[in-house]
Structure formats: C-alpha cells, structure tokens
Design a protein around this motif. Structure first.
Motif, mmCIF file in Angstrom:
data_model
loop_
_atom_site.group_PDB
_atom_site.id
_atom_site.type_symbol
_atom_site.label_atom_id
_atom_site.label_comp_id
_atom_site.label_asym_id
_atom_site.label_seq_id
_atom_site.Cartn_x
_atom_site.Cartn_y
_atom_site.Cartn_z
ATOM 1 N N ILE A 72 0.825 -1.212 0.000
ATOM 2 C CA ILE A 72 0.000 0.000 0.000
ATOM 3 C C ILE A 72 0.859 1.261 0.000
ATOM 4 N N PRO A 73 1.913 1.352 0.834
ATOM 5 C CA PRO A 73 2.764 2.539 0.742
ATOM 6 C C PRO A 73 3.456 2.678 -0.627
ATOM 7 N N GLY A 74 3.700 1.552 -1.294
ATOM 8 C CA GLY A 74 4.318 1.591 -2.623
ATOM 9 C C GLY A 74 3.338 1.266 -3.719
ATOM 10 N N ALA A 75 2.089 1.690 -3.565
ATOM 11 C CA ALA A 75 1.030 1.327 -4.514
ATOM 12 C C ALA A 75 1.340 1.773 -5.945
ATOM 13 N N ASN A 76 2.009 2.909 -6.109
ATOM 14 C CA ASN A 76 2.358 3.357 -7.465
ATOM 15 C C ASN A 76 3.309 2.383 -8.131
ATOM 16 N N VAL A 77 4.287 1.903 -7.384
ATOM 17 C CA VAL A 77 5.250 0.930 -7.929
ATOM 18 C C VAL A 77 4.537 -0.373 -8.245
ATOM 19 N N PHE A 78 3.687 -0.844 -7.331
ATOM 20 C CA PHE A 78 2.980 -2.099 -7.559
ATOM 21 C C PHE A 78 2.012 -1.978 -8.725
ATOM 22 N N SER A 79 1.371 -0.842 -8.887
ATOM 23 C CA SER A 79 0.476 -0.630 -10.035
ATOM 24 C C SER A 79 1.252 -0.755 -11.334
ATOM 25 N N PHE A 80 2.402 -0.118 -11.394
ATOM 26 C CA PHE A 80 3.270 -0.174 -12.577
ATOM 27 C C PHE A 80 3.706 -1.607 -12.853
ATOM 28 N N LEU A 81 4.176 -2.295 -11.812
ATOM 29 C CA LEU A 81 4.663 -3.665 -11.972
ATOM 30 C C LEU A 81 3.566 -4.613 -12.438
ATOM 31 N N VAL A 82 2.363 -4.456 -11.910
ATOM 32 C CA VAL A 82 1.259 -5.347 -12.295
ATOM 33 C C VAL A 82 0.856 -5.110 -13.737
ATOM 34 N N MET A 83 0.586 -3.867 -14.112
ATOM 35 C CA MET A 83 0.077 -3.648 -15.470
ATOM 36 C C MET A 83 1.123 -3.985 -16.533
ATOM 37 N N TRP A 84 2.367 -3.562 -16.322
ATOM 38 C CA TRP A 84 3.401 -3.869 -17.316
ATOM 39 C C TRP A 84 3.860 -5.313 -17.220
ATOM 40 N N GLY A 85 3.858 -5.871 -16.013
ATOM 41 C CA GLY A 85 4.196 -7.282 -15.853
ATOM 42 C C GLY A 85 3.220 -8.176 -16.584
#
Length: 171
Positions: A72-85
C-alpha cells in the motif's frame, strides 16, 4: 515418465504452445486494459487487507501485513509492476520467448492475486502454467525460444572458453 514426455515430445510441444498462447492472450489483454485504463492498485490492495478480518478471512494475516506495510505505501510501484508485468508476460508467452521466465513471473502474479483473496481464473492459470514450467524448453519449442535459447547457450559457452583461457594464462 510423464515428465520426460512433457519435456521432450514434439506433439506435446504443440499442445504446450496452445496453452502458452491461451495464457499469453489472457495476460496481454488484462495488462493492456490496465495500461490504457489508468490502473491504480490502491483500492484493490486495501480491499485485500479488509478480507483479512472476520471469522473466515480470505487473506492470511502475514500477507495482509505485507500489503499494509509494503504494497500500500508503494502502490504506485505495484500498479506499474502489475500492469506492465501482465502485458510483458503476455507478449513473451505468445511469442514463446523466454517462456520459462515469463511463466514463472506469471505464476508469481497469479499466486499474489490468490493470496490477496481473488480467485477468478487464477487457479486455472496456475495449473496450466505449472505444465509450462515443468516442460522447460519444450514449452517454447514452437516459439522464438527455438532460436534464442541455443544462441544464448553458444554465447555463454564462448565466454566460458574465454574465461578458461584467461585463467590458464594467469597461472
């Protein structure tokens, strides 16, 4: 015996290509939808944490702690990783390039979604991906891995030979 068949048989390789393309299509369409739709994982992550409470939690406490303190604190990073992953795993599986690595990354994402309380098509994708991983090189035989993997092996062997030569000259 089954594992040998899975890893060496050309007919099985054709069936694995169908599975690979099927999975790749699901990953690429899901990823593209997130890329073009302005995906934000924050709400999903908070919903997963909420599923950790109650009498019958769908999310384990250790996973909810990871989501709360890291995701949750790194939600921007996780969003990026999920969509591009998702998108890149889909491309790799469809093309049959770096198939085993793409399958491994896909199954990691599937397990993360299951751990977060989302069942959907994830168990089916996990099962099919397990066959790709067990098949090894044969899963990408009818894809670009047929050319890329032998090339990489030749480059590695050439580098090993050079390193042995340098080591021999030093001694």
């Amino acid at each position: 015996m089954f594992l040998e068949l899975l890893r060496t048989n050309r007919y099985v390789a054709g069936f694995l290509a169908i599975i690979r393309i099927y999975l790749g299509y699901h990953w690429i369409t899901s990823g593209w939808g997130k890329i073009t739709g302005g995906f934000d994982a924050s709400g999903y992550l908070q919903g997963a944490v909420a599923k950790a409470g109650g009498d019958h939690p769908a999310v384990q406490g250790w996973w909810a702690a990871f989501l709360e303190n890291v995701a949750i604190p790194g939600a921007n990073v996780f969003s990026f990783l999920v969509m591009w992953g998702e998108f890149l795993v889909g491309i790799a599986l469809i093309l049959g390039i770096f198939t085993n690595f793409a399958a491994l990354m896909g199954i990691v994402m599937n397990f993360a979604f299951v751990f977060s309380g989302t069942v959907s098509s994830n168990p089916q994708m996990i099962l099919l991906t397990a066959f790709l991983l067990a098949a090894g090189f044969n899963a990408g035989r009818f894809g670009l891995d047929r050319f890329v993997i032998p090339f990489i092996r030749r480059v590695i062997e050439k580098r090993r030979g050079q390193m042995k030569q340098v080591t021999a000259e030093i001694h």
